[in-house]
Design an enzyme around this catalytic site. Structure first.
Site, PDB file in Angstrom:
ATOM      1  N   CYS A  73       2.422 -30.955  -9.250  1.00 57.91           N
ATOM      2  CA  CYS A  73       2.361 -29.513  -9.470  1.00 57.91           C
ATOM      3  C   CYS A  73       2.807 -28.777  -8.204  1.00 57.91           C
ATOM      4  O   CYS A  73       2.604 -29.255  -7.090  1.00 57.91           O
ATOM      5  CB  CYS A  73       0.935 -29.114  -9.837  1.00 57.91           C
ATOM      6  SG  CYS A  73       0.747 -27.348 -10.212  1.00 57.91           S
ATOM      7  N   ASP A  93       1.481 -26.247  -6.987  1.00 55.62           N
ATOM      8  CA  ASP A  93       0.319 -25.640  -6.338  1.00 55.62           C
ATOM      9  C   ASP A  93       0.294 -25.988  -4.846  1.00 55.62           C
ATOM     10  O   ASP A  93       0.406 -27.157  -4.465  1.00 55.62           O
ATOM     11  CB  ASP A  93      -0.959 -26.158  -7.009  1.00 55.62           C
ATOM     12  CG  ASP A  93      -2.195 -25.365  -6.625  1.00 55.62           C
ATOM     13  OD1 ASP A  93      -2.503 -25.312  -5.422  1.00 55.62           O
ATOM     14  OD2 ASP A  93      -2.870 -24.833  -7.525  1.00 55.62           O
ATOM     15  N   ARG A 150      -1.981 -26.206  -2.811  1.00 53.98           N
ATOM     16  CA  ARG A 150      -3.127 -26.995  -2.358  1.00 53.98           C
ATOM     17  C   ARG A 150      -2.939 -28.495  -2.621  1.00 53.98           C
ATOM     18  O   ARG A 150      -3.819 -29.291  -2.296  1.00 53.98           O
ATOM     19  CB  ARG A 150      -4.398 -26.518  -3.073  1.00 53.98           C
ATOM     20  CG  ARG A 150      -4.744 -25.055  -2.827  1.00 53.98           C
ATOM     21  CD  ARG A 150      -5.802 -24.582  -3.803  1.00 53.98           C
ATOM     22  NE  ARG A 150      -5.316 -24.609  -5.182  1.00 53.98           N
ATOM     23  CZ  ARG A 150      -6.064 -24.321  -6.246  1.00 53.98           C
ATOM     24  NH1 ARG A 150      -7.344 -23.992  -6.075  1.00 53.98           N
ATOM     25  NH2 ARG A 150      -5.552 -24.358  -7.459  1.00 53.98           N
ATOM     26  N   HIS A 177      -3.795 -31.865 -11.282  1.00 52.40           N
ATOM     27  CA  HIS A 177      -4.945 -31.600 -10.423  1.00 52.40           C
ATOM     28  C   HIS A 177      -5.922 -30.680 -11.133  1.00 52.40           C
ATOM     29  O   HIS A 177      -5.533 -29.787 -11.893  1.00 52.40           O
ATOM     30  CB  HIS A 177      -4.510 -30.985  -9.087  1.00 52.40           C
ATOM     31  CG  HIS A 177      -3.918 -29.613  -9.222  1.00 52.40           C
ATOM     32  ND1 HIS A 177      -4.663 -28.455  -9.062  1.00 52.40           N
ATOM     33  CD2 HIS A 177      -2.663 -29.201  -9.506  1.00 52.40           C
ATOM     34  CE1 HIS A 177      -3.883 -27.402  -9.232  1.00 52.40           C
ATOM     35  NE2 HIS A 177      -2.656 -27.827  -9.503  1.00 52.40           N
ATOM     36  N   CYS A 184      -5.916 -26.460 -12.153  1.00 49.99           N
ATOM     37  CA  CYS A 184      -4.487 -26.128 -12.273  1.00 49.99           C
ATOM     38  C   CYS A 184      -4.293 -24.753 -12.915  1.00 49.99           C
ATOM     39  O   CYS A 184      -4.730 -24.501 -14.044  1.00 49.99           O
ATOM     40  CB  CYS A 184      -3.783 -27.195 -13.107  1.00 49.99           C
ATOM     41  SG  CYS A 184      -2.019 -26.892 -13.341  1.00 49.99           S
TER      42      CYS A 184
END
Length: 211
Positions: A44, A46, A48, A100, A103
């Site tokens: 992803c 993202d 993080r 994750h 999400c």
């Protein structure tokens, strides 16, 4: 002229490079002329969930493709070209598809009917609509579940990993590799933002007959 907000990033880059050379003067020479990654990571976007950081990998060890909600879409030339290049030109022997918990893409797909995105004709709206379509079974289980909200969302994230994994192992580059006898293990994993742990959900190492 360099934008002011870039200066901290440049400073951190110089510090990082200096630390690496101090620990190993040949650190940057190793992959200067070629790359030999052992794995392709599909994850992803993202911020993080940086693949190299959470796996403790160094430059040259991972070939990485990231998009919203770690999606595998059959007409996505970007993803398919990454798959083809990683498998047939770089010779990776492992693909890790990782979602994750927490999400935002999965959450957006869940909330799409009430979201402003539902009325948009945009790249993001199309992507989230495609994600919601891929999660039909997971969404049905979400609404039928008696778990708390966090647990239900975690199961939906896992359902997305399974759905995208199914598309990945059915993709032309992966099937072609297996049919030719190339060693290739494909894993579906989920990353826990709270613990920092990566958990394996599913794995496949050869083409399986259609049901």
């Amino acid at each position: 002229m360099i934008v002011t907000t870039l200066k901290p990033l440049l400073a951190k880059n110089r510090s990082w490079a200096l630390q690496r050379r101090q620990r190993n003067p040949d650190y940057f020479e190793k992959y200067l002329h070629q790359q030999k990654p052992h794995s392709l990571w599909i994850g992803c976007s993202d911020s993080r969930v940086p693949a190299e950081v959470l796996t403790g990998s160094h430059p040259g060890e991972l070939f990485v493709h990231r998009n919203i909600a770690n999606m595998v879409v059959e007409d996505d030339d970007n993803l398919l070209s990454v798959l083809q290049y990683a498998i047939f030109y770089l010779g990776v022997n492992r693909i890790v598809l990782s979602g994750h918990y927490g999400c935002g893409g999965v959450q957006a797909a869940l909330n799409l009917p009430e979201s402003p995105l539902a009325d948009e004709d945009s790249a993001l709206a199309r992507r989230i609509a495609a994600l919601r379509h891929a999660l039909q079974q997971g969404l049905a289980e979400f609404h039928a579940s008696t778990e708390d909200e966090t647990g239900k969302l975690n199961r939906l994230v896992e359902a997305n990993v399974i759905a995208q994994f199914s598309r990945l192992v059915a993709s032309e580059p992966v099937r072609q590799a297996w049919q030719s006898g190339q060693e290739l293990d494909v894993f579906g994993c989920v990353y826990d933002l709270q613990s920092g742990h990566l958990k394996e959900l599913i794995q496949q190492s050869a083409e399986e007959p259609l049901p």
